[in-house]
Design a protein around this motif. Structure first.
Motif, PDB file in Angstrom:
ATOM      1  N   ILE A 174       0.852  -1.190   0.000  1.00  0.00           N
ATOM      2  CA  ILE A 174       0.000   0.000   0.000  1.00  0.00           C
ATOM      3  C   ILE A 174       0.890   1.244   0.000  1.00  0.00           C
ATOM      4  O   ILE A 174       1.806   1.349   0.816  1.00  0.00           O
ATOM      5  CB  ILE A 174      -0.895   0.032   1.266  1.00  0.00           C
ATOM      6  N   ASP A 175       0.601   2.175  -0.896  1.00  0.00           N
ATOM      7  CA  ASP A 175       1.315   3.452  -0.931  1.00  0.00           C
ATOM      8  C   ASP A 175       0.471   4.469  -0.166  1.00  0.00           C
ATOM      9  O   ASP A 175      -0.626   4.811  -0.582  1.00  0.00           O
ATOM     10  CB  ASP A 175       1.512   3.896  -2.378  1.00  0.00           C
ATOM     11  N   TYR A 176       0.977   4.925   0.969  1.00  0.00           N
ATOM     12  CA  TYR A 176       0.268   5.915   1.782  1.00  0.00           C
ATOM     13  C   TYR A 176       1.172   7.128   1.946  1.00  0.00           C
ATOM     14  O   TYR A 176       2.197   7.058   2.630  1.00  0.00           O
ATOM     15  CB  TYR A 176      -0.106   5.324   3.152  1.00  0.00           C
ATOM     16  N   SER A 177       0.824   8.197   1.281  1.00  0.00           N
ATOM     17  CA  SER A 177       1.588   9.444   1.321  1.00  0.00           C
ATOM     18  C   SER A 177       3.063   9.240   0.951  1.00  0.00           C
ATOM     19  O   SER A 177       3.960   9.798   1.574  1.00  0.00           O
ATOM     20  CB  SER A 177       1.494  10.101   2.699  1.00  0.00           C
ATOM     21  N   GLY A 178       3.291   8.404  -0.046  1.00  0.00           N
ATOM     22  CA  GLY A 178       4.643   8.179  -0.533  1.00  0.00           C
ATOM     23  C   GLY A 178       5.448   7.142   0.231  1.00  0.00           C
ATOM     24  O   GLY A 178       6.574   6.840  -0.133  1.00  0.00           O
ATOM     25  N   VAL A 179       4.885   6.575   1.299  1.00  0.00           N
ATOM     26  CA  VAL A 179       5.546   5.513   2.054  1.00  0.00           C
ATOM     27  C   VAL A 179       4.882   4.197   1.667  1.00  0.00           C
ATOM     28  O   VAL A 179       3.661   4.102   1.646  1.00  0.00           O
ATOM     29  CB  VAL A 179       5.434   5.746   3.581  1.00  0.00           C
ATOM     30  N   LEU A 180       5.693   3.190   1.351  1.00  0.00           N
ATOM     31  CA  LEU A 180       5.168   1.882   0.954  1.00  0.00           C
ATOM     32  C   LEU A 180       5.105   0.957   2.157  1.00  0.00           C
ATOM     33  O   LEU A 180       6.111   0.735   2.841  1.00  0.00           O
ATOM     34  CB  LEU A 180       6.043   1.266  -0.132  1.00  0.00           C
ATOM     35  N   TYR A 181       3.909   0.428   2.405  1.00  0.00           N
ATOM     36  CA  TYR A 181       3.686  -0.476   3.525  1.00  0.00           C
ATOM     37  C   TYR A 181       3.288  -1.852   3.006  1.00  0.00           C
ATOM     38  O   TYR A 181       2.593  -1.972   1.996  1.00  0.00           O
ATOM     39  CB  TYR A 181       2.568   0.045   4.423  1.00  0.00           C
ATOM     40  N   GLU A 188      12.303  -3.019   4.323  1.00  0.00           N
ATOM     41  CA  GLU A 188      13.141  -2.029   5.005  1.00  0.00           C
ATOM     42  C   GLU A 188      13.000  -2.124   6.521  1.00  0.00           C
ATOM     43  O   GLU A 188      13.956  -1.925   7.251  1.00  0.00           O
ATOM     44  CB  GLU A 188      12.780  -0.613   4.540  1.00  0.00           C
ATOM     45  N   GLU A 189      11.773  -2.410   6.972  1.00  0.00           N
ATOM     46  CA  GLU A 189      11.507  -2.461   8.413  1.00  0.00           C
ATOM     47  C   GLU A 189      10.385  -3.451   8.683  1.00  0.00           C
ATOM     48  O   GLU A 189       9.332  -3.389   8.037  1.00  0.00           O
ATOM     49  CB  GLU A 189      11.094  -1.060   8.889  1.00  0.00           C
ATOM     50  N   ARG A 190      10.623  -4.361   9.614  1.00  0.00           N
ATOM     51  CA  ARG A 190       9.587  -5.336   9.977  1.00  0.00           C
ATOM     52  C   ARG A 190       8.388  -4.634  10.596  1.00  0.00           C
ATOM     53  O   ARG A 190       8.523  -3.615  11.267  1.00  0.00           O
ATOM     54  CB  ARG A 190      10.128  -6.345  10.983  1.00  0.00           C
ATOM     55  N   GLY A 191       7.234  -5.221  10.387  1.00  0.00           N
ATOM     56  CA  GLY A 191       6.025  -4.748  11.039  1.00  0.00           C
ATOM     57  C   GLY A 191       5.802  -5.525  12.325  1.00  0.00           C
ATOM     58  O   GLY A 191       6.691  -6.239  12.795  1.00  0.00           O
ATOM     59  N   GLN A 192       4.600  -5.393  12.864  1.00  0.00           N
ATOM     60  CA  GLN A 192       4.274  -6.121  14.109  1.00  0.00           C
ATOM     61  C   GLN A 192       2.867  -6.654  14.028  1.00  0.00           C
ATOM     62  O   GLN A 192       1.934  -5.966  13.583  1.00  0.00           O
ATOM     63  CB  GLN A 192       4.414  -5.197  15.313  1.00  0.00           C
ATOM     64  N   LEU A 193       2.701  -7.900  14.453  1.00  0.00           N
ATOM     65  CA  LEU A 193       1.409  -8.575  14.464  1.00  0.00           C
ATOM     66  C   LEU A 193       1.085  -9.074  15.865  1.00  0.00           C
ATOM     67  O   LEU A 193       1.971  -9.282  16.680  1.00  0.00           O
ATOM     68  CB  LEU A 193       1.425  -9.798  13.536  1.00  0.00           C
ATOM     69  N   LYS A 194      -0.198  -9.304  16.073  1.00  0.00           N
ATOM     70  CA  LYS A 194      -0.651  -9.968  17.287  1.00  0.00           C
ATOM     71  C   LYS A 194      -1.667 -11.020  16.858  1.00  0.00           C
ATOM     72  O   LYS A 194      -2.499 -10.768  15.985  1.00  0.00           O
ATOM     73  CB  LYS A 194      -1.302  -8.963  18.247  1.00  0.00           C
ATOM     74  N   ILE A 231      -0.602  -4.650  14.118  1.00  0.00           N
ATOM     75  CA  ILE A 231      -0.222  -3.599  15.059  1.00  0.00           C
ATOM     76  C   ILE A 231       0.521  -2.497  14.308  1.00  0.00           C
ATOM     77  O   ILE A 231       0.271  -1.314  14.502  1.00  0.00           O
ATOM     78  CB  ILE A 231       0.660  -4.154  16.202  1.00  0.00           C
ATOM     79  N   GLN A 232       1.443  -2.911  13.443  1.00  0.00           N
ATOM     80  CA  GLN A 232       2.224  -1.959  12.640  1.00  0.00           C
ATOM     81  C   GLN A 232       2.577  -2.629  11.308  1.00  0.00           C
ATOM     82  O   GLN A 232       3.085  -3.739  11.305  1.00  0.00           O
ATOM     83  CB  GLN A 232       3.496  -1.584  13.390  1.00  0.00           C
ATOM     84  N   PRO A 233       2.299  -1.965  10.182  1.00  0.00           N
ATOM     85  CA  PRO A 233       2.667  -2.568   8.898  1.00  0.00           C
ATOM     86  C   PRO A 233       4.186  -2.569   8.707  1.00  0.00           C
ATOM     87  O   PRO A 233       4.894  -1.767   9.316  1.00  0.00           O
ATOM     88  CB  PRO A 233       1.992  -1.660   7.869  1.00  0.00           C
ATOM     89  N   ALA A 234       4.663  -3.486   7.890  1.00  0.00           N
ATOM     90  CA  ALA A 234       6.077  -3.495   7.514  1.00  0.00           C
ATOM     91  C   ALA A 234       6.297  -2.396   6.480  1.00  0.00           C
ATOM     92  O   ALA A 234       5.377  -2.018   5.750  1.00  0.00           O
ATOM     93  CB  ALA A 234       6.453  -4.854   6.927  1.00  0.00           C
ATOM     94  N   LYS A 235       7.514  -1.862   6.410  1.00  0.00           N
ATOM     95  CA  LYS A 235       7.850  -0.851   5.407  1.00  0.00           C
ATOM     96  C   LYS A 235       8.727  -1.487   4.342  1.00  0.00           C
ATOM     97  O   LYS A 235       9.643  -2.252   4.665  1.00  0.00           O
ATOM     98  CB  LYS A 235       8.586   0.323   6.039  1.00  0.00           C
ATOM     99  N   VAL A 236       8.442  -1.158   3.088  1.00  0.00           N
ATOM    100  CA  VAL A 236       9.215  -1.674   1.962  1.00  0.00           C
ATOM    101  C   VAL A 236       9.644  -0.530   1.055  1.00  0.00           C
ATOM    102  O   VAL A 236       9.085   0.566   1.126  1.00  0.00           O
ATOM    103  CB  VAL A 236       8.410  -2.722   1.154  1.00  0.00           C
ATOM    104  N   SER A 237      10.623  -0.793   0.223  1.00  0.00           N
ATOM    105  CA  SER A 237      11.027   0.166  -0.806  1.00  0.00           C
ATOM    106  C   SER A 237      10.937  -0.523  -2.154  1.00  0.00           C
ATOM    107  O   SER A 237      11.095  -1.754  -2.250  1.00  0.00           O
ATOM    108  CB  SER A 237      12.448   0.684  -0.553  1.00  0.00           C
TER     109      SER A 237
END
Length: 87
Positions: free
Chosen positions: A17-24, A79-85, A63-69
């Motif tokens: 998902i592209d949200y304001s130029g950040v890919l999640y 780029e950065e792991r997300g978090q799940l529960k 909890i938090q999506p992962a970030k990708v480039s």
């Protein structure tokens, strides 16, 4: 830590998902977790595989999506792991 690269796949288990130029990167709502993809899921998202995940806890809360480039039109890099529960 090794580099994680994604290729575009019509039957993939995740959305980018592209949200304001950040890919999640987020898991699809119909993601079926099994032995084959549980290690991939752990590479992409932080969770306690012993505490959070067991055969009775199959529902996922993001909890938090992962970030990708973006590497190309059909490839992305974690780029950065997300978090799940699980619950």
């Amino acid at each position: 830590r090794s580099m994680v690269i994604f290729d575009k796949a019509a039957d993939g288990n995740y959305w980018i998902i592209d949200y304001s130029g950040v890919l999640y990167l987020i898991p699809k709502d119909n993601l079926k977790i099994d032995r084959k993809n549980s290690n991939v899921l752990l590479a992409l998202f932080a969770f306690d595989p012993v505490k959070d995940y067991n055969k009775d806890n199959r529902n996922i809360q993001l909890i938090q999506p992962a970030k990708v480039s973006k590497l190309s039109s059909k490839q992305w890099k974690l780029e950065e792991r997300g978090q799940l529960k699980f619950f």
